[in-house]
Design a protein around this motif. Structure first.
Motif, PDB file in Angstrom:
ATOM      1  N   VAL A   1     -91.814 -27.507 -26.270  1.00  0.00           N
ATOM      2  CA  VAL A   1     -92.143 -28.886 -25.935  1.00  0.00           C
ATOM      3  C   VAL A   1     -93.219 -28.945 -24.851  1.00  0.00           C
ATOM      4  O   VAL A   1     -94.076 -29.827 -24.870  1.00  0.00           O
ATOM      5  CB  VAL A   1     -90.862 -29.626 -25.491  1.00  0.00           C
ATOM      6  CG1 VAL A   1     -91.174 -31.041 -25.091  1.00  0.00           C
ATOM      7  CG2 VAL A   1     -89.849 -29.612 -26.609  1.00  0.00           C
TER       8      VAL A   1
ATOM      9  N   ALA B   1     -95.046 -42.019 -22.333  1.00  0.00           N
ATOM     10  CA  ALA B   1     -94.337 -41.342 -23.418  1.00  0.00           C
ATOM     11  C   ALA B   1     -93.482 -40.216 -22.863  1.00  0.00           C
ATOM     12  O   ALA B   1     -92.342 -40.017 -23.302  1.00  0.00           O
ATOM     13  CB  ALA B   1     -95.341 -40.802 -24.435  1.00  0.00           C
ATOM     14  N   ILE B   2     -94.022 -39.464 -21.863  1.00  0.00           N
ATOM     15  CA  ILE B   2     -93.260 -38.343 -21.314  1.00  0.00           C
ATOM     16  C   ILE B   2     -92.001 -38.848 -20.605  1.00  0.00           C
ATOM     17  O   ILE B   2     -90.902 -38.326 -20.798  1.00  0.00           O
ATOM     18  CB  ILE B   2     -94.155 -37.528 -20.362  1.00  0.00           C
ATOM     19  CG1 ILE B   2     -95.199 -36.772 -21.187  1.00  0.00           C
ATOM     20  CG2 ILE B   2     -93.329 -36.556 -19.549  1.00  0.00           C
ATOM     21  CD1 ILE B   2     -96.207 -36.049 -20.367  1.00  0.00           C
TER      22      ILE B   2
ATOM     23  N   SER C   1     -90.385 -41.660 -21.106  1.00  0.00           N
ATOM     24  CA  SER C   1     -89.382 -42.175 -22.047  1.00  0.00           C
ATOM     25  C   SER C   1     -88.749 -41.043 -22.841  1.00  0.00           C
ATOM     26  O   SER C   1     -87.541 -41.081 -23.123  1.00  0.00           O
ATOM     27  CB  SER C   1     -89.992 -43.218 -22.979  1.00  0.00           C
ATOM     28  OG  SER C   1     -91.123 -42.686 -23.611  1.00  0.00           O
ATOM     29  N   GLY C   2     -89.548 -40.011 -23.163  1.00  0.00           N
ATOM     30  CA  GLY C   2     -88.977 -38.867 -23.864  1.00  0.00           C
ATOM     31  C   GLY C   2     -87.896 -38.201 -23.050  1.00  0.00           C
ATOM     32  O   GLY C   2     -86.793 -37.930 -23.554  1.00  0.00           O
ATOM     33  N   ILE C   3     -88.183 -37.944 -21.750  1.00  0.00           N
ATOM     34  CA  ILE C   3     -87.181 -37.300 -20.894  1.00  0.00           C
ATOM     35  C   ILE C   3     -85.950 -38.199 -20.751  1.00  0.00           C
ATOM     36  O   ILE C   3     -84.814 -37.728 -20.820  1.00  0.00           O
ATOM     37  CB  ILE C   3     -87.802 -36.968 -19.525  1.00  0.00           C
ATOM     38  CG1 ILE C   3     -88.842 -35.865 -19.698  1.00  0.00           C
ATOM     39  CG2 ILE C   3     -86.735 -36.534 -18.537  1.00  0.00           C
ATOM     40  CD1 ILE C   3     -89.639 -35.573 -18.464  1.00  0.00           C
TER      41      ILE C   3
ATOM     42  N   VAL D   1     -84.737 -40.498 -22.841  1.00  0.00           N
ATOM     43  CA  VAL D   1     -83.923 -40.498 -24.059  1.00  0.00           C
ATOM     44  C   VAL D   1     -83.143 -39.201 -24.171  1.00  0.00           C
ATOM     45  O   VAL D   1     -81.950 -39.192 -24.497  1.00  0.00           O
ATOM     46  CB  VAL D   1     -84.823 -40.721 -25.295  1.00  0.00           C
ATOM     47  CG1 VAL D   1     -84.042 -40.454 -26.567  1.00  0.00           C
ATOM     48  CG2 VAL D   1     -85.360 -42.129 -25.311  1.00  0.00           C
ATOM     49  N   ALA D   2     -83.817 -38.061 -23.863  1.00  0.00           N
ATOM     50  CA  ALA D   2     -83.151 -36.765 -23.963  1.00  0.00           C
ATOM     51  C   ALA D   2     -81.979 -36.692 -22.994  1.00  0.00           C
ATOM     52  O   ALA D   2     -80.876 -36.264 -23.358  1.00  0.00           O
ATOM     53  CB  ALA D   2     -84.149 -35.647 -23.696  1.00  0.00           C
TER      54      ALA D   2
ATOM     55  N   LEU E   1     -79.085 -38.818 -24.188  1.00  0.00           N
ATOM     56  CA  LEU E   1     -78.400 -38.203 -25.333  1.00  0.00           C
ATOM     57  C   LEU E   1     -77.488 -37.079 -24.873  1.00  0.00           C
ATOM     58  O   LEU E   1     -76.322 -37.001 -25.280  1.00  0.00           O
ATOM     59  CB  LEU E   1     -79.433 -37.695 -26.333  1.00  0.00           C
ATOM     60  CG  LEU E   1     -78.901 -37.207 -27.666  1.00  0.00           C
ATOM     61  CD1 LEU E   1     -78.296 -38.365 -28.434  1.00  0.00           C
ATOM     62  CD2 LEU E   1     -79.995 -36.567 -28.488  1.00  0.00           C
ATOM     63  N   VAL E   2     -78.019 -36.202 -23.986  1.00  0.00           N
ATOM     64  CA  VAL E   2     -77.207 -35.069 -23.523  1.00  0.00           C
ATOM     65  C   VAL E   2     -76.004 -35.573 -22.734  1.00  0.00           C
ATOM     66  O   VAL E   2     -74.883 -35.069 -22.901  1.00  0.00           O
ATOM     67  CB  VAL E   2     -78.070 -34.107 -22.688  1.00  0.00           C
ATOM     68  CG1 VAL E   2     -77.201 -33.083 -22.000  1.00  0.00           C
ATOM     69  CG2 VAL E   2     -79.075 -33.406 -23.578  1.00  0.00           C
TER      70      VAL E   2
ATOM     71  N   ILE F   1     -73.445 -36.820 -25.219  1.00  0.00           N
ATOM     72  CA  ILE F   1     -72.756 -35.742 -25.935  1.00  0.00           C
ATOM     73  C   ILE F   1     -71.775 -35.034 -25.015  1.00  0.00           C
ATOM     74  O   ILE F   1     -70.643 -34.741 -25.394  1.00  0.00           O
ATOM     75  CB  ILE F   1     -73.794 -34.766 -26.528  1.00  0.00           C
ATOM     76  CG1 ILE F   1     -74.520 -35.428 -27.693  1.00  0.00           C
ATOM     77  CG2 ILE F   1     -73.127 -33.483 -27.004  1.00  0.00           C
ATOM     78  CD1 ILE F   1     -75.676 -34.651 -28.217  1.00  0.00           C
ATOM     79  N   MET F   2     -72.205 -34.779 -23.753  1.00  0.00           N
ATOM     80  CA  MET F   2     -71.311 -34.079 -22.823  1.00  0.00           C
ATOM     81  C   MET F   2     -70.069 -34.917 -22.547  1.00  0.00           C
ATOM     82  O   MET F   2     -68.960 -34.382 -22.448  1.00  0.00           O
ATOM     83  CB  MET F   2     -72.044 -33.779 -21.526  1.00  0.00           C
ATOM     84  CG  MET F   2     -72.952 -32.578 -21.635  1.00  0.00           C
ATOM     85  SD  MET F   2     -73.777 -32.274 -20.089  1.00  0.00           S
ATOM     86  CE  MET F   2     -74.008 -30.522 -20.188  1.00  0.00           C
TER      87      MET F   2
END
Lengths: 196, 105
Positions: A21, A89-90, A92-94, A96-97, A100-101, A104-105
């Motif tokens: 990435v 974009a960077i 928002s990408g971080i 969202v990631a 999500l993590v 999930i955790m």
């Protein structure tokens, strides 16, 4: 499997995944992705999925990555380096990631199912051979099970051709259509005067 | 001790990395690689569930069959996708998603 080995493999997979990435050069990204897939294949093997691990290496780390490297070589996209990255974009990408993590955790931390360890659910090869249900009825699989080996390629083959015969044919057709599609896509457009 | 949860978290982190790459990067080839990473991350979760859900003492091979199909479809998808990228590069001379805006209206 020793926990240390799991953490090592997870670190290889995620570390090279991060490099895919973040790397500026597409060749670095492609090679990191190949290493990431090798780590992932090792994780598959650690889950007793030897066949899946093998095709992960053959198909992904082998065929797909070679295709990627070919295309990178062919397009010669060095000129794309050195551009300013898009900050919004960077971020928002971080974001969202991370979301999500976190999600999930939280889910994994709250469910009893996720606390299973390989010791809690050991493979019972002898039992499977003695029950002689489904795939274990075949002598070749039953013999492997009695010898204490997990014939997982045979078992996957049995599942595929016993229950998913139609799906196998659909996938075969998909590969054919894909091949024809690639040939059509990479054909150069003829001039209007020539044959269409 | 390594539990199913560990595998699921690694799978989720790999998926999140791929998702972040798809959102943040502009090179269409790297976006494509990140897509492949997300597919593989889902495969890891499937294989994990397969190993920890025994049926008759053996892993649940339905999940591994699904992984087999996923890998096949992903391979076909890569071939077609890369052909499209090459065709795109031929007309636009670029793999930057900010240059390729024809469908933006």
């Amino acid at each position: 499997m020793p926990p240390l080995l799991f953490y090592l493999l997870a670190a290889i997979t995620l570390g090279f995944g991060l490099m895919v990435v973040t790397a500026r050069n597409p060749v670095t990204s492609a090679l990191s992705l190949a290493s990431c897939f090798v780590g992932l294949a090792a994780l598959f093997v650690s889950l007793d999925a030897y066949f899946i691990g093998t095709i992960q290496i053959l198909v992904y780390a082998g065929a797909v990555m070679v295709l990627f490297l070919f295309i990178i070589m062919l397009l010669d996209i060095k000129a794309e380096e050195g551009k300013q990255p898009n900050l919004a974009a960077i971020v928002s990408g971080i974001a969202v990631a991370v979301l999500l993590v976190t999600q999930i955790m939280t889910v994994v931390g709250h469910t009893k199912l996720a606390e299973k360890t390989p010791l809690n659910v050991p493979l019972a090869l002898m039992d499977a051979a003695n029950q002689a249900k489904g795939a274990a009825k075949l002598p070749t699989i039953a013999n492997d099970l009695k010898a204490g080996e997990l014939p997982d390629a045979k078992l996957i083959g049995f599942t595929l051709f016993d229950q998913y015969g139609f799906h196998i044919q659909v996938v075969g057709l998909l590969l054919l259509v894909g091949t024809v599609g690639v040939v059509v896509l990479s054909k150069r457009e003829k001039t209007p005067g020539g044959a269409a | 001790m390594i539990t199913l949860g560990h595998y699921l978290i690694v799978s989720g982190m790999l998926f999140a990395l791929g998702l972040a790459g798809v959102i943040a990067r502009r090179n269409i080839l790297i976006i494509y690689m990140c897509l492949e990473m997300m597919l593989s991350a889902a495969n890891l979760a499937l294989v994990g569930f397969s190993r920890f859900h025994l049926s008759g003492g053996l892993p649940d091979y339905t999940a591994q069959s699904l992984v087999f199909f996923t890998i096949t479809v992903a391979a076909a998808e890569v071939a077609v996708g890369l052909a499209i990228i090459v065709a795109l590069f031929r007309t636009r001379q670029s793999v930057d998603t900010e240059v390729i805006t024809k469908l933006q209206g």
